[in-house]
Design a protein around this motif. Structure first.
Motif, PDB file in Angstrom:
ATOM      1  N   GLU A  56       0.829  -1.206   0.000  1.00 39.15           N
ATOM      2  CA  GLU A  56       0.000   0.000   0.000  1.00 39.15           C
ATOM      3  C   GLU A  56       0.859   1.250   0.000  1.00 39.15           C
ATOM      4  O   GLU A  56       0.595   2.214  -0.727  1.00 39.15           O
ATOM      5  CB  GLU A  56      -0.932   0.001   1.224  1.00 39.15           C
ATOM      6  CG  GLU A  56      -1.999  -1.075   1.198  1.00 39.15           C
ATOM      7  CD  GLU A  56      -3.041  -0.806   0.118  1.00 39.15           C
ATOM      8  OE1 GLU A  56      -3.361   0.375  -0.120  1.00 39.15           O
ATOM      9  OE2 GLU A  56      -3.533  -1.776  -0.484  1.00 39.15           O
ATOM     10  N   LEU A  60       1.310   4.200  -3.006  1.00 41.97           N
ATOM     11  CA  LEU A  60       1.169   5.644  -2.792  1.00 41.97           C
ATOM     12  C   LEU A  60       2.407   6.406  -3.271  1.00 41.97           C
ATOM     13  O   LEU A  60       2.299   7.498  -3.822  1.00 41.97           O
ATOM     14  CB  LEU A  60       0.924   5.926  -1.310  1.00 41.97           C
ATOM     15  CG  LEU A  60      -0.443   5.513  -0.743  1.00 41.97           C
ATOM     16  CD1 LEU A  60      -0.527   5.868   0.736  1.00 41.97           C
ATOM     17  CD2 LEU A  60      -1.574   6.180  -1.508  1.00 41.97           C
ATOM     18  N   LEU A  89      -3.359   1.364   6.133  1.00 42.64           N
ATOM     19  CA  LEU A  89      -3.711   2.177   4.970  1.00 42.64           C
ATOM     20  C   LEU A  89      -4.936   1.650   4.242  1.00 42.64           C
ATOM     21  O   LEU A  89      -5.594   2.396   3.515  1.00 42.64           O
ATOM     22  CB  LEU A  89      -2.525   2.213   3.990  1.00 42.64           C
ATOM     23  CG  LEU A  89      -1.252   2.879   4.496  1.00 42.64           C
ATOM     24  CD1 LEU A  89      -0.126   2.700   3.492  1.00 42.64           C
ATOM     25  CD2 LEU A  89      -1.481   4.346   4.769  1.00 42.64           C
ATOM     26  N   GLU A  90      -5.225   0.366   4.434  1.00 44.96           N
ATOM     27  CA  GLU A  90      -6.291  -0.257   3.656  1.00 44.96           C
ATOM     28  C   GLU A  90      -7.622  -0.244   4.398  1.00 44.96           C
ATOM     29  O   GLU A  90      -8.656   0.132   3.829  1.00 44.96           O
ATOM     30  CB  GLU A  90      -5.890  -1.711   3.345  1.00 44.96           C
ATOM     31  CG  GLU A  90      -6.637  -2.318   2.177  1.00 44.96           C
ATOM     32  CD  GLU A  90      -6.047  -3.672   1.807  1.00 44.96           C
ATOM     33  OE1 GLU A  90      -6.287  -4.119   0.681  1.00 44.96           O
ATOM     34  OE2 GLU A  90      -5.352  -4.276   2.639  1.00 44.96           O
ATOM     35  N   LEU A  93      -7.769   3.415   7.721  1.00 40.01           N
ATOM     36  CA  LEU A  93      -7.703   4.816   7.327  1.00 40.01           C
ATOM     37  C   LEU A  93      -9.087   5.300   6.920  1.00 40.01           C
ATOM     38  O   LEU A  93      -9.853   4.562   6.285  1.00 40.01           O
ATOM     39  CB  LEU A  93      -6.722   4.982   6.154  1.00 40.01           C
ATOM     40  CG  LEU A  93      -6.303   6.414   5.805  1.00 40.01           C
ATOM     41  CD1 LEU A  93      -5.573   7.060   6.974  1.00 40.01           C
ATOM     42  CD2 LEU A  93      -5.405   6.432   4.570  1.00 40.01           C
ATOM     43  N   LYS A  98      -8.616   9.102   2.541  1.00 42.99           N
ATOM     44  CA  LYS A  98      -7.873   8.415   1.485  1.00 42.99           C
ATOM     45  C   LYS A  98      -8.271   8.940   0.111  1.00 42.99           C
ATOM     46  O   LYS A  98      -7.416   9.129  -0.762  1.00 42.99           O
ATOM     47  CB  LYS A  98      -8.118   6.902   1.577  1.00 42.99           C
ATOM     48  CG  LYS A  98      -7.186   6.092   0.685  1.00 42.99           C
ATOM     49  CD  LYS A  98      -7.291   4.610   0.989  1.00 42.99           C
ATOM     50  CE  LYS A  98      -6.280   3.820   0.171  1.00 42.99           C
ATOM     51  NZ  LYS A  98      -6.341   2.371   0.452  1.00 42.99           N
TER      52      LYS A  98
END
Length: 457
Positions: A56, A60, A89-90, A93, A98
């Motif tokens: 992830e 980014l 992050l998946e 968040l 995001k």
């Protein structure tokens, strides 16, 4: 004996071909055609990041177009990368945050966020500050600072608020990657996200320049005399309300007139955003902005010099409202009007008042109804009997013009609260009438009254 191929032996040719096929894919990912460094090889920490389980974060970095910048940083000095785990992050968040990061117009914010996770210096677990050293500040690639600490009792290593869960996860000659539990968000990115929140504009902008009628004379209003900046409004707040159920329209001149020395629209936006960030008051914000034009009306009132106190029911309380209570024309406005006090009150001022006087009646924007406040259980209770509500989240927003106090119930005037049990009794008696009718039909059938029995069915 090796057969020559254009003057080169076959063994040497295949060796060169294997080296080219092994190194070219990774190098192509990292090098920009305009890059002049050309120092990245397969053993670089950047290659390790793209090939690691931090997929992830690597995605980014590619979307932020940071590969060339990081390549140049690695060419100058070693780096330390703090890599959040994929779950942070998946799944953990905020989806709205995001989406904000991935919008093309917010690429600078995404770059700032990612560079905040990189220090232009190699810091392994051996170079980490110990418990006696306390917190040590290090500058990141984006001129911000992060603090590295070691907790006393547990010995856990942290970077700002994130715990290091995989120290020295990836080590390479030009850098090291530490796995951390959560994403680090610099203050500048958080403020940028707050400014671009979905609350883009307040609906139902009222028209300007229309003829105005003086409510005292019922004639066209003449240009008002200039009012000193900061002076109280000329008319009471009820005369300044926009047209609404049982309310007479009459905009009032404010301090400074059309120049709006009080920026009421910005203040109303700010307090609604505060409700959204605070959490648990989304229904109240939705009614103010989407279902009614009350947010615009409140902004205009504050711009004209008035002050307001909003008793905001939380989402759990708003969920108890029935369809009948909201479906009548003007019902949402009437409900919210009863929760707006044309005074500036804080938790301290209301609590001191009820402690001193026992019961206090506050005027509301729903004329002529008032809301009663009294002390209860060390807090302030509003309303009567079962329809009462406690001050649940005090001082959610206080800026000197607008005060927002969270309560745990929806308030209704005492007259309406008394009517509710009667309607409930009426509903409860309906099944009984059906039972009696059914018994009467059975009796008619037993006595042979077939025609009446059929009519019953």
């Amino acid at each position: 004996m090796d057969s020559p191929v254009y003057g080169v032996s076959t063994k040497l040719f295949f060796s060169a071909l294997v080296i080219f096929l092994f190194f070219s894919p990774t190098t192509a990912l990292l090098q920009n055609p305009s890059s002049k460094s050309g120092q990245i090889n397969s053993n670089s920490v950047l290659v390790a990041l793209l090939d690691s389980h931090y997929t992830e974060l690597a995605e980014l970095v590619e979307k932020a177009l940071l590969l060339q910048t990081l390549e140049e940083a690695v060419g100058k000095h070693n780096i330390t990368i703090f890599a959040p785990r994929n779950e942070a992050l998946e799944r953990e968040l905020d989806p709205e945050f995001k989406r904000f990061l991935l919008e093309p117009g917010n690429r600078k914010s995404l770059q700032t966020l990612l560079m905040f996770h990189i220090i232009p210096k190699r810091i392994g677990t051996g170079e980490w500050p110990d418990e006696k050293s306390g917190s040590v500040k290090h500058e990141t690639l984006w001129d911000n600072h992060v603090h590295l600490t070691t907790n006393g009792g547990s010995g856990k290593k942290t970077v700002d608020s994130a715990e290091v869960i995989r120290p020295d996860d990836v080590t390479r000659p030009d850098g090291v990657i530490h796995g951390i539990k959560q994403l680090l968000i610099p203050r500048s990115v958080q403020e940028d996200f707050n400014r671009r929140r979905n609350l883009q504009s307040i609906s139902a902008v009222l028209p300007e320049g229309a003829p105005e009628v003086d409510p005292r004379t019922h004639r066209l209003k003449k240009p008002a005399a200039p009012v000193p900046v900061g002076a109280p409004p000329v008319l009471p707040i009820y005369d300044a309300l926009a047209p609404g159920p049982s309310l007479a329209p009459a905009p009032a001149p404010g301090p400074g007139g059309p120049h709006h020395h009080f920026d009421g629209m910005s203040q109303v936006k700010d307090f609604i955003q505060t409700l959204l960030h605070y959490g648990g008051y989304n229904e109240m914000a939705d009614i103010l902005v989407n279902l009614t034009s009350l947010a615009t009306e409140m902004g205009r009132l504050v711009s004209e010099g008035y002050v307001l106190t909003v008793l905001a029911p939380n989402d759990e309380a708003m969920a108890k409202l029935t369809t009948d209570q909201l479906s009548e024309p003007g019902a949402p406005e009437q409900i919210i009007y009863y929760h707006i006090i044309p005074e500036y009150q804080t938790e301290e001022s209301m609590y001191n008042a009820v402690r001193r006087f026992g019961k206090v009646k506050y005027d509301t924007l729903r004329l002529p109804h008032t809301v009663v406040a009294q002390e209860a259980d060390g807090s302030v209770k509003f309303g009567h009997g079962e329809g009462s509500a406690y001050l649940f989240d005090p001082d959610i927003y206080t800026d000197g013009r607008i005060s927002v106090q969270g309560i745990d119930g929806v308030l209704f005037p005492e007259e309406e609260a008394v009517k509710k049990p009667a309607s409930a009794v009426k509903v409860a008696t309906k099944p009984r009438r059906g039972k009696l009718l059914e018994v009467a039909c059975r009796m008619l059938g037993a006595f042979g009254q077939d025609s009446h029995f059929r009519s019953c069915h």
